[in-house]
Design a protein around this motif. Structure first.
Motif, PDB file in Angstrom:
ATOM      1  N   MET A   1       0.842  -1.196   0.000  1.00  0.00           N
ATOM      2  CA  MET A   1       0.000   0.000   0.000  1.00  0.00           C
ATOM      3  C   MET A   1       0.871   1.236   0.000  1.00  0.00           C
ATOM      4  O   MET A   1       1.823   1.354   0.780  1.00  0.00           O
ATOM      5  CB  MET A   1      -0.912   0.010   1.225  1.00  0.00           C
ATOM      6  CG  MET A   1      -1.847   1.212   1.281  1.00  0.00           C
ATOM      7  SD  MET A   1      -2.960   1.111   2.713  1.00  0.00           S
ATOM      8  CE  MET A   1      -3.868   2.644   2.472  1.00  0.00           C
ATOM      9  N   ALA A   2       0.619   2.163  -0.915  1.00  0.00           N
ATOM     10  CA  ALA A   2       1.432   3.368  -1.035  1.00  0.00           C
ATOM     11  C   ALA A   2       1.278   4.233   0.204  1.00  0.00           C
ATOM     12  O   ALA A   2       0.188   4.362   0.774  1.00  0.00           O
ATOM     13  CB  ALA A   2       1.033   4.150  -2.281  1.00  0.00           C
ATOM     14  N   LYS A   3       2.372   4.839   0.626  1.00  0.00           N
ATOM     15  CA  LYS A   3       2.359   5.709   1.807  1.00  0.00           C
ATOM     16  C   LYS A   3       1.779   7.062   1.436  1.00  0.00           C
ATOM     17  O   LYS A   3       2.110   7.643   0.403  1.00  0.00           O
ATOM     18  CB  LYS A   3       3.790   5.879   2.330  1.00  0.00           C
ATOM     19  CG  LYS A   3       3.893   6.748   3.576  1.00  0.00           C
ATOM     20  CD  LYS A   3       5.320   6.827   4.043  1.00  0.00           C
ATOM     21  CE  LYS A   3       5.473   7.740   5.241  1.00  0.00           C
ATOM     22  NZ  LYS A   3       4.749   7.252   6.427  1.00  0.00           N
ATOM     23  N   ASP A   4       0.890   7.576   2.296  1.00  0.00           N
ATOM     24  CA  ASP A   4       0.353   8.909   2.075  1.00  0.00           C
ATOM     25  C   ASP A   4       1.467   9.933   2.228  1.00  0.00           C
ATOM     26  O   ASP A   4       2.299   9.829   3.139  1.00  0.00           O
ATOM     27  CB  ASP A   4      -0.758   9.208   3.092  1.00  0.00           C
ATOM     28  CG  ASP A   4      -2.029   8.431   2.802  1.00  0.00           C
ATOM     29  OD1 ASP A   4      -2.497   8.492   1.659  1.00  0.00           O
ATOM     30  OD2 ASP A   4      -2.552   7.785   3.718  1.00  0.00           O
ATOM     31  N   ARG A   5       1.494  10.908   1.361  1.00  0.00           N
ATOM     32  CA  ARG A   5       2.530  11.919   1.437  1.00  0.00           C
ATOM     33  C   ARG A   5       1.970  13.269   1.027  1.00  0.00           C
ATOM     34  O   ARG A   5       0.979  13.367   0.313  1.00  0.00           O
ATOM     35  CB  ARG A   5       3.717  11.552   0.533  1.00  0.00           C
ATOM     36  CG  ARG A   5       3.387  11.460  -0.946  1.00  0.00           C
ATOM     37  CD  ARG A   5       4.583  10.961  -1.745  1.00  0.00           C
ATOM     38  NE  ARG A   5       4.301  10.849  -3.166  1.00  0.00           N
ATOM     39  CZ  ARG A   5       4.451  11.854  -4.037  1.00  0.00           C
ATOM     40  NH1 ARG A   5       4.891  13.035  -3.623  1.00  0.00           N
ATOM     41  NH2 ARG A   5       4.171  11.681  -5.315  1.00  0.00           N
ATOM     42  N   SER A   6       2.628  14.308   1.522  1.00  0.00           N
ATOM     43  CA  SER A   6       2.231  15.649   1.146  1.00  0.00           C
ATOM     44  C   SER A   6       2.835  15.997  -0.207  1.00  0.00           C
ATOM     45  O   SER A   6       3.774  15.364  -0.681  1.00  0.00           O
ATOM     46  CB  SER A   6       2.716  16.656   2.202  1.00  0.00           C
ATOM     47  OG  SER A   6       4.128  16.642   2.279  1.00  0.00           O
ATOM     48  N   GLY A   7       2.268  16.991  -0.830  1.00  0.00           N
ATOM     49  CA  GLY A   7       2.792  17.450  -2.114  1.00  0.00           C
ATOM     50  C   GLY A   7       2.502  16.528  -3.270  1.00  0.00           C
ATOM     51  O   GLY A   7       3.151  16.617  -4.321  1.00  0.00           O
TER      52      GLY A   7
END
Length: 259
Positions: A1-7
């Motif tokens: 599962m892809a990690k949530d990230r800003s930008g």
């Protein structure tokens, strides 16, 4: 599962939302389809959901249910989850509790270790209030008023120490990295203790370890482990922060212009 990230969202739309003028409630500044619903209300609801259940629970559908609207209605206020996360992070930074660093004339009398310690404690309190921030990759933070205001405030703690501008930024990054790691470990410990307390775990595990662990083969592990007992976030925090501060002090003392 892809990690949530800003930008990760549309940078133009994100910046428009971050720096929106008061009254710009929906896409293009038009009033949204539900009277009383605003971008701010959407961000507050999303933050509450993430605070209570974590980032994994934050979906546009779940957010719509909390707001009592359809998912399509939410999209008239924010383009998607990526942009929403940037708004949430910026708002959390904007509203975090912080002590004002003294003016430059007074800062010289305020030991830099105390100023930097305050920054660490402010961020620790922030992550306790919003644990999801520690799970959000912020290598490319949203350049909104909250993020920039926080950066300005925290850099002031390092101003006048004797670091160059790039060193000030690196020192702040190093400090916040420690805070995030400590906060994540403390949160993991708290989550484990909710499922099974340390006392209960040791009650089951200790007899097995006593039979399995050879004290002659693992003398240090046995001695230190017995002295430490259960993981103590406060002990780890105090020691780790002291290491960070002592490391910065070593660099400062090597600079002839250090204050």
């Amino acid at each position: 599962m892809a990690k949530d990230r800003s930008g990760a969202g549309d940078p133009v739309r994100t910046l428009e939302l971050l720096w929106r003028e008061p009254g710009e409630e929906s896409r293009g500044g038009r009033r949204g389809p539900r009277q009383g619903l605003t971008v701010d209300a959407v961000v507050r609801a999303a933050t509450g959901l993430a605070d209570e259940e974590g980032l994994a629970a934050l979906t546009m559908r779940a957010l719509a249910q909390r707001l009592g609207v359809t998912p399509m209605t939410v999209y008239t206020y924010v383009p998607g989850k990526a942009e929403l996360l940037d708004l949430m992070l910026d708002e959390a930074y904007r509203t975090m509790e912080r002590r004002t660093v003294p003016a430059e004339a007074e800062a010289r009398a305020d030991p830099w270790r105390e100023r930097v310690t305050r920054v660490a404690e402010e961020n620790r309190a922030l992550l306790a209030r919003h644990p999801w921030i520690a799970d959000l990759s912020v290598t490319r933070p949203p350049l909104g008023p909250g993020v920039i205001g926080k950066y300005e405030h925290e850099l002031a703690a390092f101003e006048g120490i004797g670091f160059s501008d790039t060193e000030m930024d690196a020192a702040l990054t190093h400090l916040l990295g420690f805070v995030h790691a400590a906060a994540r470990a403390a949160a993991d410990t708290a989550a484990h203790n909710q499922r099974q307390s340390d006392e209960d775990w040791w009650a089951v595990s200790a007899p097995l370890l006593e039979r399995a662990m050879d004290p002659e083969r693992y003398p240090l592990a046995g001695r230190v482990g017995e002295a430490v007992g259960a993981y103590n976030p406060e002990t780890v925090w105090a020691f780790g922060l002291r290491c960070v501060l002592d490391g910065l002090a070593h660099l400062v003392e090597r600079k002839p212009e250090a204050l």
